[in-house]
Scaffold this active site. Structure first.
Site, short mmCIF file in Angstrom:
data_model
loop_
_atom_site.label_atom_id
_atom_site.label_comp_id
_atom_site.label_asym_id
_atom_site.label_seq_id
_atom_site.Cartn_x
_atom_site.Cartn_y
_atom_site.Cartn_z
N HIS A 1 -1.67 0.89 -6.43
CA HIS A 1 -0.68 1.98 -6.40
C HIS A 1 0.02 2.14 -7.74
O HIS A 1 1.24 2.37 -7.79
CB HIS A 1 0.35 1.69 -5.30
CG HIS A 1 0.94 2.91 -4.68
ND1 HIS A 1 1.71 3.81 -5.39
CD2 HIS A 1 0.88 3.40 -3.42
CE1 HIS A 1 2.09 4.78 -4.59
NE2 HIS A 1 1.60 4.57 -3.40
N ALA A 2 -0.75 2.06 -8.83
CA ALA A 2 -0.15 2.26 -10.16
C ALA A 2 0.31 3.71 -10.32
O ALA A 2 -0.37 4.63 -9.89
CB ALA A 2 -1.17 1.92 -11.25
N GLU B 1 -4.98 6.56 -6.06
CA GLU B 1 -5.21 5.46 -5.11
C GLU B 1 -6.64 5.57 -4.57
O GLU B 1 -6.90 6.17 -3.53
CB GLU B 1 -4.17 5.53 -3.98
CG GLU B 1 -2.73 5.47 -4.48
CD GLU B 1 -1.72 5.94 -3.45
OE1 GLU B 1 -1.88 5.59 -2.26
OE2 GLU B 1 -0.78 6.65 -3.84
C1 G6D Z 1 5.16 8.14 0.52
O1 G6D Z 1 3.48 9.63 1.39
C2 G6D Z 1 3.82 8.81 0.27
C3 G6D Z 1 2.75 7.78 0.07
O2 G6D Z 1 1.51 8.41 -0.24
C4 G6D Z 1 3.17 6.85 -1.07
O3 G6D Z 1 2.18 5.86 -1.22
C5 G6D Z 1 4.51 6.20 -0.74
O4 G6D Z 1 5.50 7.20 -0.52
C6 G6D Z 1 4.99 5.32 -1.90
O5 G6D Z 1 5.10 7.46 1.75
#
Ligand code: G6D
Length: 343
Positions: A184-185, A307
């Site tokens: 999740h960078a 991602e």
């Molecule tokens: C929110 O919907 C987004 C997700 O895609 C993200 O990974 C997260 O925030 C950090 O839930």
């Protein structure tokens, strides 16, 4: 000529050992990773003037990640996400006619549950100075967050001499289970400000339709003639018109880069390669007002996440690529982010 170096920093925080590893290649690029959440804390690489820019958003200290997580504020900066990245629309997993209840909030399971892999202290399995690689390992117990199987997971980060950031996840299980990992960078090729001046090109003709709860309906829709068509390079200032991205794009089957991101300011270009069939692209409208690494200040649309993964909610959509991991099989998710200067 510079040599490869790996600096190994150990901090004890709240009784836990945080290992931070700084991998530096002969070009002077520096990748910093942590055993907490098997995360990328930063990645510095030269811009068109040869100045090092941190292109992955990180916090000012490795301890801060734990504080954010404990306070329920984590946004998974640079973290390994799983066992199942993305959303699952049910509160049970059905595997081989067995039901496994999983953690959910309002019927939705997100990013591996209440305590996903991003909040775990991983073991440092290997540090290899020659190949400039660090490998973390985590043993996820049977029924952790409800998932079946004792699963051995590894996260390998490598910085190569040509400024490739290679991320390889593997998993093996002693029981049939599901697995869908990702990283999740949050990328910003200027190291600050906004990505609105970045240009994105995606090898993707289709995306997943989602409902109001962001759960895939199962419909795969074309991007043609929509604002989500990035087959030709498009500047990201159009994000305003679509309220940003938080969408699953299906990659085309091509040897070309699956995605190309360029900053028209720093001149840095990032090409994305992966063996995964899809990518969730997330562009938050803003970042929390936190202290970020290198005193970086960010504006609206500060970063973009790639991602790389299989489809969200695949256990409930048989026509999506399967995320089943059969006992004894090996799961592998490989992504390579190649950095250079756009000529
Ligand atoms: C929110 O919907 C987004 C997700 O895609 C993200 O990974 C997260 O925030 C950090 O839930």
């Amino acid at each position: 000529m510079k040599q490869n170096t790996i600096e190994d920093i150990k901090v004890i925080y709240k009784g836990k050992e945080i290992k931070t590893l700084v991998l530096e290649n002969q070009k002077g690029s520096r990748l910093t990773v942590s055993n907490y959440g098997a995360s990328i804390l930063s990645f510095e690489t030269p811009d068109k003037e040869g100045k090092l820019i941190n292109v992955i958003v990180g916090l000012a200290s490795s301890r801060a990640y734990i504080d954010k997580y404990i306070n329920g504020e984590s946004i998974l900066l640079g973290a390994t996400v799983g066992r199942y990245a993305g959303r699952i629309s049910t509160d049970v997993l059905r595997i081989n006619e067995q039901e496994f209840p999983i953690y959910h909030e309002n019927g939705i399971h997100l990013h591996g549950g209440k305590h996903g892999l991003d909040g775990k202290f991983w073991k440092v399995k290997a540090i290899d100075n020659d190949t400039l690689r660090a490998v973390f390992e985590y043993k996820s117990e049977h029924l952790e967050e409800g998932y079946p199987g004792n699963v051995l997971i590894t996260a390998s980060y490598q910085l190569t001499e040509i400024n490739e950031l290679k991320i390889i996840y593997t998993a093996t299980s002693d029981k049939d289970t599901v697995i869908n990992l990702t990283n999740h960078a949050y990328f910003n090729l200027d190291g600050a400000g906004s990505i609105k001046n970045h240009e994105l090109q995606l090898s993707s003709r289709e995306m997943l339709e989602v409902d109001t709860k962001m759960i895939p309906t199962g419909i795969i829709k074309p991007v043609a003639n929509t604002a989500y068509d990035f087959r030709k390079p498009s500047t990201l200032n159009k994000l305003h018109t679509i309220e940003g991205l938080d969408d699953t794009f299906i990659y085309e089957d091509t040897a070309l880069p699956k995605a190309v991101l360029k900053s028209l300011h720093s001149g840095i270009k990032m090409e994305v390669f992966t063996n995964q069939p899809a990518v969730v692209i997330f562009t938050p409208k803003e970042l929390p007002q936190w202290k970020y690494a290198y005193h970086a200040m960010y504006d609206d649309f500060p970063a973009i996440c790639f991602e790389n993964q299989k489809h969200p909610d695949a256990p409930n959509h048989p026509h999506f690529p399967s995320t089943l991991l059969k006992a004894g099989e090996v799961y592998e998710n490989t992504s390579v982010f190649v950095f250079g200067i756009d000529d």
